[in-house]
Design an enzyme around this catalytic site. Structure first.
Site, mmCIF file in Angstrom:
data_model
loop_
_atom_site.group_PDB
_atom_site.id
_atom_site.type_symbol
_atom_site.label_atom_id
_atom_site.label_comp_id
_atom_site.label_asym_id
_atom_site.label_seq_id
_atom_site.Cartn_x
_atom_site.Cartn_y
_atom_site.Cartn_z
ATOM 1 N N ASP A 33 51.088 50.952 49.155
ATOM 2 C CA ASP A 33 50.473 50.245 48.308
ATOM 3 C C ASP A 33 49.895 50.717 46.818
ATOM 4 O OD1 ASP A 33 50.595 48.222 50.139
ATOM 5 O OD2 ASP A 33 48.852 48.901 51.391
ATOM 6 N N LYS A 71 56.169 46.898 44.040
ATOM 7 C CA LYS A 71 54.870 46.066 44.064
ATOM 8 C C LYS A 71 54.230 46.114 42.869
ATOM 9 C CE LYS A 71 54.092 46.453 48.881
ATOM 10 N NZ LYS A 71 52.962 46.824 49.931
ATOM 11 N N ASP A 123 49.141 43.339 55.699
ATOM 12 C CA ASP A 123 49.061 44.160 56.793
ATOM 13 C C ASP A 123 48.451 45.564 56.711
ATOM 14 O OD1 ASP A 123 51.005 42.692 58.761
ATOM 15 O OD2 ASP A 123 52.406 43.184 57.100
ATOM 16 N N ASP A 146 46.216 49.816 52.295
ATOM 17 C CA ASP A 146 45.641 50.796 53.432
ATOM 18 C C ASP A 146 47.156 51.572 53.411
ATOM 19 O OD1 ASP A 146 47.648 49.966 56.146
ATOM 20 O OD2 ASP A 146 47.600 48.402 54.519
ATOM 21 N N ASP A 200 46.989 43.859 49.598
ATOM 22 C CA ASP A 200 47.988 43.993 50.593
ATOM 23 C C ASP A 200 47.587 43.142 51.707
ATOM 24 O OD1 ASP A 200 50.157 45.369 52.323
ATOM 25 O OD2 ASP A 200 48.606 46.104 53.326
#
Length: 238
Positions: A190, A163, A10, A186, A8
């Protein structure tokens, strides 16, 4: 041996979860992975041009996933959509109905399927309440749309994509088995791609739910946690 590692952006490659400043040590770690033959995939809810631009400027050559999995970039001549739907109508509806609380991300003019809403500064202390309000409204009115919150933005995404779906397509295209993969993030958003990998990693400051689900939780936060896990992988492959 790990052949593919997905990250990921950000909160994972940045210096912390409240900043968009990249952790340069983490970038060096990703380059080191590539030099060791590992395909590095950036996975993000950002608009695809942002993800691809970042990938290129930091020197990575692997695929890139944008719009929460709705788009995959393999190269200049191959960009694949993983959904035929768009959340634009739902986004415009929410923007009008809840304008007091949220505004549209500047990236939305570069999006096709997934749309992002930012919570206004004066309401950030009530972010989870606002997220829940919008989630209930959208998912009841638009059954083909799901709503997620990354901590950076509220995302409206077609239900038939994600994702994880995008990462699985990349793995299949490259002939890579789950046992040869690692996923790092995070946010609980995710988990959708991390769960498709063998080595499931959460950085130290990740959402509590993601930390509970992950196989490995780094001792360091965000990008510094990325450096930690990459060094571990390269030093002693699982």
């Amino acid at each position: 041996m790990i052949r593919l590692a997905a990250f990921d952006i950000d909160g994972t490659l940045t210096i912390n979860r409240s900043s968009t400043v990249l952790c340069l040590e983490a970038i060096d770690a990703l380059r080191k992975l590539e030099k060791n033959g590992v395909i590095v995939v950036l996975v993000s809810s950002n608009a695809l041009p942002v993800v691809v631009g970042l990938k290129k400027y930091i020197g990575l050559s692997g695929p890139a996933i944008g719009e929460t999995g709705a788009l995959i970039y393999y190269g200049e001549e191959e960009i694949v959509a993983t959904t035929k739907y768009s959340a634009k109508q739902a986004y415009l509806d929410v923007l009008e109905k809840y304008n007091e609380y949220v505004y549209g991300s500047w990236q939305n003019m570069f999006r096709l399927h997934d749309y992002a809403l930012k919570i206004r500064k004066q309401y950030l202390s009530k972010d989870n309440e606002i997220y829940s309000l919008i989630k209930e409204y959208v998912e009841n009115k638009y059954p083909y749309i799901k709503v997620g919150y990354s901590g950076y933005a509220i995302h409206l995404t077609p239900k038939d994509t994600g994702k994880g779906k995008a990462l699985k397509q990349i793995m299949e295209k490259h002939g890579i088995r789950r046992e040869e993969t690692m996923g790092v993030g995070d946010s609980i958003m995710d988990w959708e791609f991390i769960k498709e990998t063998k080595i499931k990693v959460a950085v130290a400051n990740a959402d509590p739910e993601l930390r509970r689900k992950a196989d490995i939780v780094t001792t360091k936060p965000s990008g510094y946690g990325v450096v930690e896990i990459v060094e571990k992988i390269l030093d002693k492959p699982p």
